[in-house]
Each structure stands twice: as C-alpha cells, then as structure tokens.
Write an enzyme that holds these catalytic residues in place. Structure first.
Site, short mmCIF file in Angstrom:
data_model
loop_
_atom_site.label_atom_id
_atom_site.label_comp_id
_atom_site.label_asym_id
_atom_site.label_seq_id
_atom_site.Cartn_x
_atom_site.Cartn_y
_atom_site.Cartn_z
N HIS A 205 -3.09 3.32 67.43
CA HIS A 205 -3.23 2.01 66.95
C HIS A 205 -3.21 2.46 65.31
O HIS A 205 -3.68 1.62 64.57
CB HIS A 205 -4.41 1.53 67.25
CG HIS A 205 -3.71 0.51 68.97
ND1 HIS A 205 -4.93 0.63 69.58
CD2 HIS A 205 -3.11 0.80 69.21
CE1 HIS A 205 -5.10 -0.69 70.46
NE2 HIS A 205 -2.98 -0.45 70.23
N ASN B 39 4.44 -8.83 76.95
CA ASN B 39 5.03 -7.81 76.12
C ASN B 39 6.17 -8.52 75.54
O ASN B 39 7.22 -8.33 74.37
CB ASN B 39 6.49 -7.46 77.74
CG ASN B 39 5.56 -5.98 77.69
OD1 ASN B 39 4.74 -5.11 77.42
ND2 ASN B 39 6.00 -5.29 79.11
N HIS C 232 3.79 0.54 76.66
CA HIS C 232 4.36 -0.14 77.47
C HIS C 232 4.61 0.21 78.51
O HIS C 232 4.90 -0.62 80.05
CB HIS C 232 4.81 -1.71 77.32
CG HIS C 232 3.05 -2.60 76.49
ND1 HIS C 232 2.93 -3.61 76.09
CD2 HIS C 232 2.71 -1.44 75.81
CE1 HIS C 232 2.02 -4.38 75.45
NE2 HIS C 232 1.94 -2.64 74.76
N ARG D 125 4.45 1.67 70.79
CA ARG D 125 3.92 1.05 71.61
C ARG D 125 5.13 0.45 73.29
O ARG D 125 4.42 0.44 74.10
CB ARG D 125 3.99 -0.84 71.00
CG ARG D 125 3.12 -1.85 71.79
CD ARG D 125 2.80 -2.77 70.89
NE ARG D 125 1.97 -4.53 71.43
CZ ARG D 125 2.84 -5.25 71.52
NH1 ARG D 125 3.41 -5.68 70.84
NH2 ARG D 125 1.99 -6.98 72.10
#
Length: 323
Positions: free
Chosen positions: A193, A96, A68, A64
């Site tokens: 995911h 975040n 990001h 992740r």
C-alpha cells in the site's frame, strides 16, 4: 519371493515419494524460460516501463492485480479472464471492479506470442510485472520463479474471499493463514500500500458515525480524519475523490509504516496492524529499517507467488479467454 515383497514395496514407495517431492519443486524455476523464451523478462519489463511512463497509476494497479489474482485459486491469471454469458468472472466481482490496467498484461502477451508462441503463461506475466513495478518504483528486486500455468476457472462469487479494507487483525491473520502465509507475510505484503490511492468508499465509514460511542474511528489521527472528511464530503458528487495510501505514493518505501505509527493509515485494515500486539512490533521494525522491510517484502512476494501452483493448466493465447 514373497519374503522380499514388503522391502521392495517400501523401496518403491520411497522412490515415488522422492520423485513426487522433486517434481513439486521442479514446477517453478527461476530459469524456466532460459531455453524457450530467453527474452521474456526483458519484453515484460519494457512493456510495463512504457505503460508506467504514460500513466503513473500503472505500478500500483499491477501490484494490486497480482495480489487479487493470487488470493483466489493461487497465481493462475484467473483475474484476467473475461466474463461470458454463462459465467461472471473474478474481474467483475465487487472487490475487483476497480482493478485497472489489464491492457498492460495484454500488450506484453501480444509481444511474447510474437517472440515465443504458446510459451509464456499470463500467470507468469502478472508475477514478473508485479516484481518489475516494485523495482521501478524504488523497491527491492528478486528473482521470480516461473513456470506457472493459466487456470480455466474464474468466478466472481469467489472474490468474497479477498481480505476487506474493514477487516480487523484477527480476520486478516486468519485470511492469510488460510493461504499458508504468516503474520510477518501479512504485515510485509500490506506494505504494498506504499504505492497507490483509494476512493472514499473504501474508508469513509471510519470518518462518520463510526460507532455508537465514536463519530470518527478512534484509531485515526484526528487532524488526518478532518482532512479526509473534507476530501470525502457527504454527499460526495466527485466519484474520483479519495486519498493517497501514503505520502510518497509513487515511491516504494517504508513511509506506509511510519504513517501507521502516526495514526494515518487510510484503511481500517491498515491501521489495525499498529493497533494489535501481534503485528505492532513488525510495523515498528519496518518503520525503523527500510532494508529489513524490502528483504521481508521480497521473501513474502515469492511465497505468495508460489501459492497453489497448478500443473494441469494451459498457456493461454489471449489472457482474457481460455484456449
């Protein structure tokens, strides 16, 4: 002399264009550290592996973190910079705040500075670590192109540009297209995911008062929705409550896509991939063929990792602060 000037000029222009093209390709290279830090990938893998053995949440968190980072200003480790009195950094932006496991990247950086001072960028550490957590979890392996530099700018306000879990298919497609990523990249990268967990706050709007017509999001399997309502009651006193993003959340596989076909996507932005004709056929293909998903995921990760590579950055000595 003047007669030959245009020809000379065109040759010079052609040569410069050729040089620029070769330079842009030479920025990233799978063998970038072979001479300067040949043990770099081994050090990163060892650090990530040890951290994951102590905390099974590390793999989804690192993956992740990579997404990001790359979605804002490209893969430049801007997500690692700490806020200062004069600047709120990306890691403190609303999407975040739940990012974790920065210490793993810091540990790898400390070891790399001892082995090869001022050589391996924090941006490359995140990119290599993201590949490693996927492979360690049973997913594909790919050669990471290296040679990224670390950025000097990190602004919390820019995190508004991250795709939200409430996005519809058109918003997702547009968000990825702005970064040079296609529909297949969108569906493949969403498969990340397959690792991880979400707190109730990211999907509870689908469970109650969804619209004036539907209490529950109609794209959600009803049994699944009732299960999630029990896990995320109103009011909810358990701040850690939530749901695994697929039923094999510590294994990198294609179960995520099978869940979407069953109406069991946790985020609205997951389930819309099966609901929209532009993405549904890819979801079906990945649900049917895990090796195809692995191949496309690896290709899309390389593509994402090559976004907006900066040449005028630095190699930070500590990942949380600029030099």
């Amino acid at each position: 002399m003047a007669i030959f000037a245009p020809k000379m000029l065109s040759f010079t222009t052609f040569f410069l264009l050729l040089l620029m093209a070769s330079l842009s390709k030479a920025v990233l290279d799978a063998n970038y550290y072979d001479q300067t830090c040949p043990q770099a990938e081994k050090i990163i893998l060892g650090t990530v592996y040890n951290a994951s053995m102590h905390d099974p949440k590390v793999p989804p968190r690192i993956l992740r973190m990579f997404f990001h980072d790359c979605f804002i200003r490209g893969c430049d480790a801007s997500v690692l910079l700490d806020s200062t009195p004069g600047n709120q950094a990306e890691k403190d932006g609303p999407p975040n705040i739940s990012l974790r496991s920065f210490y793993v990247i810091d540990d790898a950086k400390t070891k790399l500075e001892m082995a090869c001072p001022r050589t391996v960028s924090c941006a490359d550490i995140i990119t290599i670590a993201a590949r490693d957590v996927v492979t360690m979890s049973g997913g594909p392996y790919w050669n990471v192109l290296k040679g990224r530099k670390d950025g000097r700018v990190s602004k919390a306000t820019e995190t508004i540009n991250l795709p939200a879990p409430t996005f519809n298919a058109t918003q997702l497609i547009q968000s990825f297209a702005m970064r040079g990523l296609g529909v297949k990249d969108l569906v493949a990268l969403s498969g990340g995911h397959t690792l991880g967990f979400s707190h109730c706050s990211s999907f509870e709007a689908r469970l109650r008062n969804f619209s004036s017509v539907h209490d529950i999001d109609p794209s959600m399997n009803n049994e699944f929705a009732q299960k999630l309502r029990k896990k995320c009651p109103k009011p909810n006193k358990d701040r850690n409550a939530g749901e695994l993003l697929d039923s094999t959340s510590s294994t990198f596989d294609n179960d995520y896509y099978k869940r979407l076909m069953a109406g069991e996507g946790v985020f609205g932005s997951d389930q819309v991939l099966f609901g929209d004709y532009r993405t549904r056929w890819i979801v079906k293909a990945f649900a049917k063929d895990q090796s195809l998903f692995f191949k496309e995921f690896a290709a899309s990760m390389v593509k994402l990792g090559n976004l907006e590579v900066i040449e005028n950055g630095e190699v930070r000595l500590k990942c949380g602060v600029v030099n």
